[in-house]
Design a protein around this motif. Structure first.
Motif, PDB file in Angstrom:
ATOM      1  N   ASN A  72       0.815  -1.214   0.000  1.00  0.00           N
ATOM      2  CA  ASN A  72       0.000   0.000   0.000  1.00  0.00           C
ATOM      3  C   ASN A  72       0.849   1.265   0.000  1.00  0.00           C
ATOM      4  OD1 ASN A  72      -2.389  -1.434  -0.089  1.00  0.00           O
ATOM      5  ND2 ASN A  72      -2.632  -1.476   2.135  1.00  0.00           N
ATOM      6  N   PHE A  73       1.972   1.212   0.689  1.00  0.00           N
ATOM      7  CA  PHE A  73       2.848   2.393   0.715  1.00  0.00           C
ATOM      8  C   PHE A  73       3.402   2.710  -0.677  1.00  0.00           C
ATOM      9  CE2 PHE A  73       4.283   4.267   4.890  1.00  0.00           C
ATOM     10  CZ  PHE A  73       3.135   3.902   5.566  1.00  0.00           C
ATOM     11  N   ASN A  74       3.641   1.696  -1.487  1.00  0.00           N
ATOM     12  CA  ASN A  74       4.125   1.927  -2.853  1.00  0.00           C
ATOM     13  C   ASN A  74       3.109   2.733  -3.665  1.00  0.00           C
ATOM     14  OD1 ASN A  74       6.557   0.580  -2.579  1.00  0.00           O
ATOM     15  ND2 ASN A  74       5.695  -1.404  -3.168  1.00  0.00           N
ATOM     16  N   ILE A  75       1.834   2.508  -3.382  1.00  0.00           N
ATOM     17  CA  ILE A  75       0.772   3.229  -4.084  1.00  0.00           C
ATOM     18  C   ILE A  75       0.541   4.599  -3.465  1.00  0.00           C
ATOM     19  CG2 ILE A  75      -1.720   3.235  -4.551  1.00  0.00           C
ATOM     20  CD1 ILE A  75      -1.495   0.179  -4.867  1.00  0.00           C
ATOM     21  N   LEU A  76       0.502   4.650  -2.132  1.00  0.00           N
ATOM     22  CA  LEU A  76       0.191   5.908  -1.445  1.00  0.00           C
ATOM     23  C   LEU A  76       1.307   6.936  -1.590  1.00  0.00           C
ATOM     24  CD1 LEU A  76      -1.427   4.512   1.833  1.00  0.00           C
ATOM     25  CD2 LEU A  76      -2.567   5.478  -0.157  1.00  0.00           C
ATOM     26  N   SER A  77       2.518   6.482  -1.843  1.00  0.00           N
ATOM     27  CA  SER A  77       3.633   7.421  -1.999  1.00  0.00           C
ATOM     28  C   SER A  77       3.444   8.324  -3.213  1.00  0.00           C
ATOM     29  CB  SER A  77       4.952   6.654  -2.132  1.00  0.00           C
ATOM     30  OG  SER A  77       4.939   5.835  -3.296  1.00  0.00           O
ATOM     31  N   LYS A  78       2.552   7.938  -4.120  1.00  0.00           N
ATOM     32  CA  LYS A  78       2.306   8.721  -5.324  1.00  0.00           C
ATOM     33  C   LYS A  78       1.161   9.721  -5.150  1.00  0.00           C
ATOM     34  CE  LYS A  78       3.787   4.668  -7.944  1.00  0.00           C
ATOM     35  NZ  LYS A  78       3.379   3.595  -8.870  1.00  0.00           N
ATOM     36  N   LEU A  79       0.469   9.666  -4.011  1.00  0.00           N
ATOM     37  CA  LEU A  79      -0.643  10.594  -3.773  1.00  0.00           C
ATOM     38  C   LEU A  79      -0.112  11.995  -3.491  1.00  0.00           C
ATOM     39  CD1 LEU A  79      -3.220   8.705  -1.487  1.00  0.00           C
ATOM     40  CD2 LEU A  79      -3.306   9.060  -3.960  1.00  0.00           C
ATOM     41  N   THR A  80      -0.788  12.999  -4.042  1.00  0.00           N
ATOM     42  CA  THR A  80      -0.415  14.387  -3.765  1.00  0.00           C
ATOM     43  C   THR A  80      -1.183  14.935  -2.567  1.00  0.00           C
ATOM     44  OG1 THR A  80      -2.099  15.172  -5.335  1.00  0.00           O
ATOM     45  CG2 THR A  80       0.131  14.826  -6.178  1.00  0.00           C
ATOM     46  N   LEU A  81      -2.169  14.160  -2.085  1.00  0.00           N
ATOM     47  CA  LEU A  81      -2.944  14.572  -0.915  1.00  0.00           C
ATOM     48  C   LEU A  81      -2.188  14.258   0.373  1.00  0.00           C
ATOM     49  CD1 LEU A  81      -6.384  13.129  -2.067  1.00  0.00           C
ATOM     50  CD2 LEU A  81      -5.725  15.526  -2.109  1.00  0.00           C
ATOM     51  N   ASP A  82      -2.544  14.968   1.438  1.00  0.00           N
ATOM     52  CA  ASP A  82      -1.966  14.698   2.754  1.00  0.00           C
ATOM     53  C   ASP A  82      -2.613  13.439   3.322  1.00  0.00           C
ATOM     54  OD1 ASP A  82      -0.561  14.925   5.089  1.00  0.00           O
ATOM     55  OD2 ASP A  82      -1.821  16.507   5.939  1.00  0.00           O
ATOM     56  N   TRP A  83      -1.816  12.496   3.776  1.00  0.00           N
ATOM     57  CA  TRP A  83      -2.362  11.253   4.302  1.00  0.00           C
ATOM     58  C   TRP A  83      -1.465  10.686   5.396  1.00  0.00           C
ATOM     59  CZ3 TRP A  83       0.746   6.912   3.825  1.00  0.00           C
ATOM     60  CH2 TRP A  83       1.789   6.989   2.891  1.00  0.00           C
ATOM     61  N   GLU A  84      -2.046   9.835   6.212  1.00  0.00           N
ATOM     62  CA  GLU A  84      -1.279   9.057   7.187  1.00  0.00           C
ATOM     63  C   GLU A  84      -1.856   7.650   7.248  1.00  0.00           C
ATOM     64  OE1 GLU A  84      -1.400  10.495  11.157  1.00  0.00           O
ATOM     65  OE2 GLU A  84      -3.545  10.184  11.432  1.00  0.00           O
ATOM     66  N   TYR A  85      -0.999   6.702   7.554  1.00  0.00           N
ATOM     67  CA  TYR A  85      -1.363   5.285   7.582  1.00  0.00           C
ATOM     68  C   TYR A  85      -1.332   4.835   9.034  1.00  0.00           C
ATOM     69  CZ  TYR A  85      -1.663   0.648   5.328  1.00  0.00           C
ATOM     70  OH  TYR A  85      -2.075  -0.592   4.863  1.00  0.00           O
ATOM     71  N   VAL A  86      -2.502   4.610   9.609  1.00  0.00           N
ATOM     72  CA  VAL A  86      -2.620   4.325  11.036  1.00  0.00           C
ATOM     73  C   VAL A  86      -2.962   2.854  11.253  1.00  0.00           C
ATOM     74  CG1 VAL A  86      -3.765   4.954  13.197  1.00  0.00           C
ATOM     75  CG2 VAL A  86      -3.484   6.672  11.387  1.00  0.00           C
ATOM     76  N   VAL A  87      -2.123   2.147  11.971  1.00  0.00           N
ATOM     77  CA  VAL A  87      -2.379   0.752  12.326  1.00  0.00           C
ATOM     78  C   VAL A  87      -2.791   0.687  13.797  1.00  0.00           C
ATOM     79  CG1 VAL A  87      -1.332  -1.527  12.701  1.00  0.00           C
ATOM     80  CG2 VAL A  87      -0.835  -0.243  10.608  1.00  0.00           C
ATOM     81  N   LEU A  88      -3.980   0.146  14.034  1.00  0.00           N
ATOM     82  CA  LEU A  88      -4.448  -0.063  15.404  1.00  0.00           C
ATOM     83  C   LEU A  88      -3.952  -1.435  15.835  1.00  0.00           C
ATOM     84  CD1 LEU A  88      -8.140   1.221  14.997  1.00  0.00           C
ATOM     85  CD2 LEU A  88      -6.029   2.533  15.337  1.00  0.00           C
ATOM     86  N   GLY A  89      -2.760  -1.473  16.403  1.00  0.00           N
ATOM     87  CA  GLY A  89      -2.090  -2.729  16.699  1.00  0.00           C
ATOM     88  C   GLY A  89      -2.548  -3.370  18.001  1.00  0.00           C
ATOM     89  N   ASP A  90      -2.992  -4.606  17.907  1.00  0.00           N
ATOM     90  CA  ASP A  90      -3.433  -5.352  19.084  1.00  0.00           C
ATOM     91  C   ASP A  90      -2.706  -6.692  19.095  1.00  0.00           C
ATOM     92  OD1 ASP A  90      -4.739  -6.562  21.192  1.00  0.00           O
ATOM     93  OD2 ASP A  90      -6.737  -5.944  20.557  1.00  0.00           O
ATOM     94  N   GLN A  91      -1.844  -6.881  20.099  1.00  0.00           N
ATOM     95  CA  GLN A  91      -1.074  -8.115  20.274  1.00  0.00           C
ATOM     96  C   GLN A  91      -0.130  -8.374  19.090  1.00  0.00           C
ATOM     97  OE1 GLN A  91      -3.035 -11.532  22.008  1.00  0.00           O
ATOM     98  NE2 GLN A  91      -4.792 -10.298  22.644  1.00  0.00           N
ATOM     99  N   LEU A  92       0.478  -7.297  18.592  1.00  0.00           N
ATOM    100  CA  LEU A  92       1.502  -7.445  17.563  1.00  0.00           C
ATOM    101  C   LEU A  92       2.854  -7.723  18.213  1.00  0.00           C
ATOM    102  CD1 LEU A  92       0.607  -4.466  15.166  1.00  0.00           C
ATOM    103  CD2 LEU A  92      -0.064  -6.868  14.939  1.00  0.00           C
ATOM    104  N   GLU A  93       3.722  -8.427  17.485  1.00  0.00           N
ATOM    105  CA  GLU A  93       5.068  -8.694  17.970  1.00  0.00           C
ATOM    106  C   GLU A  93       5.882  -7.392  18.005  1.00  0.00           C
ATOM    107  OE1 GLU A  93       6.064 -11.557  19.059  1.00  0.00           O
ATOM    108  OE2 GLU A  93       4.349 -12.777  18.431  1.00  0.00           O
ATOM    109  N   ASN A  94       6.815  -7.299  18.956  1.00  0.00           N
ATOM    110  CA  ASN A  94       7.652  -6.092  19.056  1.00  0.00           C
ATOM    111  C   ASN A  94       8.442  -5.842  17.776  1.00  0.00           C
ATOM    112  OD1 ASN A  94       6.867  -5.432  21.675  1.00  0.00           O
ATOM    113  ND2 ASN A  94       8.415  -6.760  22.600  1.00  0.00           N
ATOM    114  N   GLU A  95       8.902  -6.921  17.152  1.00  0.00           N
ATOM    115  CA  GLU A  95       9.646  -6.782  15.901  1.00  0.00           C
ATOM    116  C   GLU A  95       8.756  -6.178  14.810  1.00  0.00           C
ATOM    117  OE1 GLU A  95      11.922  -9.614  12.602  1.00  0.00           O
ATOM    118  OE2 GLU A  95      11.441 -10.422  14.582  1.00  0.00           O
ATOM    119  N   THR A  96       7.492  -6.589  14.806  1.00  0.00           N
ATOM    120  CA  THR A  96       6.536  -6.049  13.831  1.00  0.00           C
ATOM    121  C   THR A  96       6.313  -4.563  14.072  1.00  0.00           C
ATOM    122  OG1 THR A  96       5.395  -8.186  13.706  1.00  0.00           O
ATOM    123  CG2 THR A  96       4.186  -6.263  12.915  1.00  0.00           C
TER     124      THR A  96
END
Length: 399
Positions: A72-96
């Motif tokens: 998704n970042f490969n696609i969103l990097s081409k957007l001219t609009l202001d955006w942020e990618y928010v992950v609501l992380g629940d029980q994710l590994e620290n490495e992740t």
């Protein structure tokens, strides 16, 4: 003996009436696909979206999450609009978590004793101040954006508009019989409950991901919802109550990874059917209100909650042919029901799909039917705890 025959005939008649009503409704939606539709042209808005928050509730499934973020970042990097990618992380590994932050993801740590999608979103909303005129784009952990038309469309959305939008969610992979069946089911749902419904003037169905909404409207509606499953059905309800337009966009896609594990598929379907059952109980009064007040399109929308799940519908429709042994008229009606259901399915299924779907049904049909017939034992669990679909590490072979 005569009393047993009367009871059996009465029960069969009631089930047959329900099946026939569902079959005719689905046939109506199928035929709706043939109605002409005016092509939408993306025109630059006077006041385009100020900012987009791509919101991804993520409970485990670390490997799938990382893969979708990178794509998704490969696609969103081409957007001219202001955006942020928010992950609501629940029980994710620290490495992740570290990897996500290094990619530029805004990571929100979800702290919930009993995690659900709606509760994770509400926790983020409570602790986030959203910009006036911003939008929220809700995605699932395994969803991949498609670049085609995305930028042009986002520039055409007016930040002062109240419309909600549902993108077409379609399969990212068909690398097994189960994934093919899941992909076919999604495709049929798109034709029935989104394209067909929208052309007939019925509100298209939300999917739970691939939806774009004004942040203030999203926050207002979502604050009312605290459910284990079926939050998309409750969003639809509040959109109806507030008379907020919902537009389905088949020309804009979001790819969804399909599971190849039949047990994971059963868990997912158990969650869906349980949520449908609970929502149908809660919103029955709304169905009656819409009917009494002659709000026909609203009535038809709420009626979707009472459609028989597809696998059970097909199984019952075939089994009801045995009603010929009880009553010839019932048998003829059962034949009409099965014919209507098959027409509804065939009308929206491309011919090229039939060979692989037929093969998948032959190989897995009996087990899938058994899983549906036995899923009632897990309804209580699905009501109390969100049953997460494990997507595993199956590759997306669509690219």
């Amino acid at each position: 003996m005569e009393l047993l025959l009367i009871i059996a005939t009465s029960i069969t008649t009631l089930i047959l009436i329900w099946c026939l009503a569902c079959s005719l409704y689905l046939l109506l939606l199928s035929l709706g696909n043939s109605y002409p539709r005016r092509k939408k042209v993306f025109k630059k808005a006077d006041k385009p979206i100020k900012k987009i928050h791509f919101l991804i509730p993520a409970y485990k499934n670390d490997a799938v999450l990382i893969k979708s973020v990178e794509k998704n970042f490969n696609i969103l990097s081409k957007l001219t609009l202001d955006w942020e990618y928010v992950v609501l992380g629940d029980q994710l590994e620290n490495e992740t978590k570290s990897q996500l932050k290094s990619l530029g993801v805004v990571l929100f740590d979800v702290q919930l004793e009993n995690p659900t999608k709606s509760r994770a979103i509400n926790q983020w909303l409570e602790k986030t101040e959203l910009e006036q005129g911003s939008f929220i784009f809700l995605l699932d952990v395994d969803n991949h954006l498609v670049e085609q038309n995305l930028h042009d469309f986002l520039l055409s959305v007016d930040r002062e508009g109240a419309d909600w939008y549902q993108f077409m969610r379609t399969a990212a992979n068909q690398n097994s019989d189960i994934a093919s069946l899941d992909a076919w089911s999604e495709m049929v749902n798109n034709k029935w409950f989104r394209t067909g419904a929208q052309k007939l003037g019925i509100r298209p169905a939300l999917i739970g991901s691939g939806m774009l909404a004004p942040a203030d409207s999203f926050e207002n509606i979502h604050a009312k919802i605290d459910v284990t499953g079926g939050f998309d059905k409750w969003v639809e309800h509040y959109l109806i109550k507030q008379r907020i337009p919902l537009v389905y966009l088949p020309e804009l896609q979001v790819l969804d990874q399909k599971t190849s594990n039949i047990d994971a598929l059963q868990k997912q379907r158990t969650r869906w059917v349980s949520a449908q059952f609970e929502t149908a109980k809660s919103l029955f009064a709304e169905l009656l209100k819409a009917l009494i007040s002659l709000r026909i399109t609203d009535f038809l929308k709420y009626a979707q909650l009472y459609l028989i799940p597809r696998v059970l519908h097909i199984f019952l429709s075939v089994a009801l042919l045995f009603s010929f042994f009880l009553n010839e008229n019932l048998g003829l009606l059962a034949l009409v029901n099965l014919t209507a259901l098959l027409l509804a399915i065939f009308w929206v299924t491309p011919i090229s799909w039939f060979p692989k779907i037929a093969m998948a049904v032959v190989k897995n049909g009996s087990r899938i039917i058994w899983n549906y017939l036995s899923m009632g034992k897990d309804f209580k669990k699905a009501k109390e705890k969100f049953l997460v679909t494990d997507h595993g590490n199956s590759e997306d072979n669509s690219n």
